[in-house]
Design a protein around this motif. Structure first.
Motif, PDB file in Angstrom:
ATOM      1  N   PHE A  32      31.678  -1.200   9.538  1.00  0.00           N
ATOM      2  CA  PHE A  32      30.665  -0.767  10.437  1.00  0.00           C
ATOM      3  C   PHE A  32      29.014  -0.769  10.066  1.00  0.00           C
ATOM      4  N   GLY A  33      28.682   0.019   8.837  1.00  0.00           N
ATOM      5  CA  GLY A  33      27.455  -0.026   8.236  1.00  0.00           C
ATOM      6  C   GLY A  33      27.443   1.368   7.199  1.00  0.00           C
ATOM      7  N   LYS A  34      26.059   1.115   6.680  1.00  0.00           N
ATOM      8  CA  LYS A  34      25.796   2.345   5.637  1.00  0.00           C
ATOM      9  C   LYS A  34      24.721   3.195   6.256  1.00  0.00           C
ATOM     10  N   PHE A  35      24.838   4.638   6.086  1.00  0.00           N
ATOM     11  CA  PHE A  35      23.870   5.496   6.600  1.00  0.00           C
ATOM     12  C   PHE A  35      23.030   5.803   4.966  1.00  0.00           C
ATOM     13  N   PHE A  36      21.858   5.769   4.942  1.00  0.00           N
ATOM     14  CA  PHE A  36      21.292   5.980   3.438  1.00  0.00           C
ATOM     15  C   PHE A  36      19.747   6.459   4.005  1.00  0.00           C
ATOM     16  N   ASN A  37      19.020   6.991   2.757  1.00  0.00           N
ATOM     17  CA  ASN A  37      17.812   7.774   3.183  1.00  0.00           C
ATOM     18  C   ASN A  37      17.022   6.420   2.365  1.00  0.00           C
ATOM     19  N   LYS A  38      15.929   6.208   3.060  1.00  0.00           N
ATOM     20  CA  LYS A  38      14.931   5.220   2.696  1.00  0.00           C
ATOM     21  C   LYS A  38      13.688   5.715   2.367  1.00  0.00           C
ATOM     22  N   LYS A  39      13.143   5.416   1.076  1.00  0.00           N
ATOM     23  CA  LYS A  39      11.948   5.934   0.629  1.00  0.00           C
ATOM     24  C   LYS A  39      10.834   5.505   1.208  1.00  0.00           C
ATOM     25  N   ARG A  40       9.797   6.207   1.987  1.00  0.00           N
ATOM     26  CA  ARG A  40       8.716   5.836   2.153  1.00  0.00           C
ATOM     27  C   ARG A  40       7.398   6.104   1.285  1.00  0.00           C
ATOM     28  N   SER A  41       6.609   5.190   0.987  1.00  0.00           N
ATOM     29  CA  SER A  41       5.638   5.614  -0.146  1.00  0.00           C
ATOM     30  C   SER A  41       4.352   6.463   0.388  1.00  0.00           C
ATOM     31  N   LYS A  42       3.462   7.151  -0.484  1.00  0.00           N
ATOM     32  CA  LYS A  42       2.793   7.888   0.155  1.00  0.00           C
ATOM     33  C   LYS A  42       1.488   6.721   0.597  1.00  0.00           C
ATOM     34  N   LYS A  43       0.826   6.887   1.607  1.00  0.00           N
ATOM     35  CA  LYS A  43       0.003   6.123   2.117  1.00  0.00           C
ATOM     36  C   LYS A  43      -1.461   6.907   3.028  1.00  0.00           C
ATOM     37  N   ILE A  44      -2.241   6.110   3.313  1.00  0.00           N
ATOM     38  CA  ILE A  44      -3.513   6.553   3.791  1.00  0.00           C
ATOM     39  C   ILE A  44      -3.208   6.023   5.569  1.00  0.00           C
ATOM     40  N   ARG A  98      -4.868   6.540   9.692  1.00  0.00           N
ATOM     41  CA  ARG A  98      -6.056   6.489  10.404  1.00  0.00           C
ATOM     42  C   ARG A  98      -5.644   7.306  11.629  1.00  0.00           C
ATOM     43  N   ASN A  99      -6.350   8.596  11.955  1.00  0.00           N
ATOM     44  CA  ASN A  99      -6.140   9.205  13.470  1.00  0.00           C
ATOM     45  C   ASN A  99      -7.167   8.479  14.355  1.00  0.00           C
ATOM     46  N   LEU A 100      -6.551   7.669  15.297  1.00  0.00           N
ATOM     47  CA  LEU A 100      -7.579   7.058  16.058  1.00  0.00           C
ATOM     48  C   LEU A 100      -8.396   7.871  17.167  1.00  0.00           C
ATOM     49  N   THR A 101      -7.823   8.891  17.352  1.00  0.00           N
ATOM     50  CA  THR A 101      -8.772   9.962  18.419  1.00  0.00           C
ATOM     51  C   THR A 101     -10.136  10.185  17.703  1.00  0.00           C
ATOM     52  N   ASP A 102     -10.113  10.577  16.571  1.00  0.00           N
ATOM     53  CA  ASP A 102     -11.299  10.977  15.880  1.00  0.00           C
ATOM     54  C   ASP A 102     -11.764  10.226  14.787  1.00  0.00           C
ATOM     55  N   ASN A 103     -11.004   9.060  14.460  1.00  0.00           N
ATOM     56  CA  ASN A 103     -11.434   8.140  13.455  1.00  0.00           C
ATOM     57  C   ASN A 103     -11.389   8.628  12.105  1.00  0.00           C
ATOM     58  N   THR A 104     -10.581   9.598  11.440  1.00  0.00           N
ATOM     59  CA  THR A 104     -10.568  10.169  10.399  1.00  0.00           C
ATOM     60  C   THR A 104      -9.249   9.510   9.586  1.00  0.00           C
ATOM     61  N   ALA A 105      -9.570   9.522   8.191  1.00  0.00           N
ATOM     62  CA  ALA A 105      -8.219   9.211   7.464  1.00  0.00           C
ATOM     63  C   ALA A 105      -7.324  10.336   6.996  1.00  0.00           C
ATOM     64  N   MET A 106      -6.160  10.104   6.857  1.00  0.00           N
ATOM     65  CA  MET A 106      -5.161  11.223   6.616  1.00  0.00           C
ATOM     66  C   MET A 106      -4.322  10.623   5.666  1.00  0.00           C
ATOM     67  N   VAL A 107      -3.795  11.611   4.749  1.00  0.00           N
ATOM     68  CA  VAL A 107      -2.984  11.107   3.805  1.00  0.00           C
ATOM     69  C   VAL A 107      -1.561  11.503   4.254  1.00  0.00           C
ATOM     70  N   ILE A 108      -0.624  10.649   4.333  1.00  0.00           N
ATOM     71  CA  ILE A 108       0.760  11.022   4.409  1.00  0.00           C
ATOM     72  C   ILE A 108       1.608  11.033   3.174  1.00  0.00           C
ATOM     73  N   ASP A 109       2.370  11.754   2.951  1.00  0.00           N
ATOM     74  CA  ASP A 109       2.809  12.038   1.383  1.00  0.00           C
ATOM     75  C   ASP A 109       4.140  11.127   1.558  1.00  0.00           C
ATOM     76  N   GLU A 110       4.604  10.905   0.283  1.00  0.00           N
ATOM     77  CA  GLU A 110       5.894  10.176   0.043  1.00  0.00           C
ATOM     78  C   GLU A 110       6.895  10.980   0.867  1.00  0.00           C
TER      79      GLU A 110
END
Length: 95
Positions: free
Chosen positions: A47-59, A61-73
């Motif tokens: 069938f398959g495998k359920f697992f947690n995939k790690k997403r790295s910290k990244k910057i 952009r909020n398009l409505t007010d054109n500001t950068a935001m940090v998304i944590d790991e």
């Protein structure tokens, strides 16, 4: 197909009471969810495998007010489908 239809299908095929099947299906999902919350992966051969995939910290952009935001790991739940299952759906291997 939704959960109620799955319960009905299983109850019809097995002859088990619908309410008992409902309890089993609900328990199954709770066990899988809790395992993933605990950081474990859940593997079902064929069938398959359920697992947690790690997403790295990244910057980002909020398009409505054109500001950068940090998304944590963080981690996202992921399902990787087995090759056998994919081939069955594609019609390469007859079920």
């Amino acid at each position: 197909m939704n959960k109620a239809e799955v319960v009905t299908e299983i109850a019809t095929k097995t002859g088990i009471n619908k309410s008992d099947v409902q309890v089993v299906v609900e328990s199954f999902f709770q066990v899988v969810q809790q395992a993933m919350v605990d950081g474990k992966s859940v593997h079902f051969k064929g069938f398959g495998k359920f697992f947690n995939k790690k997403r790295s910290k990244k910057i980002a952009r909020n398009l409505t007010d054109n500001t950068a935001m940090v998304i944590d790991e963080h981690y996202v739940p992921t399902l990787k489908i087995s090759k056998d299952f994919v081939n069955k759906v594609k019609g390469v291997v007859k079920a």
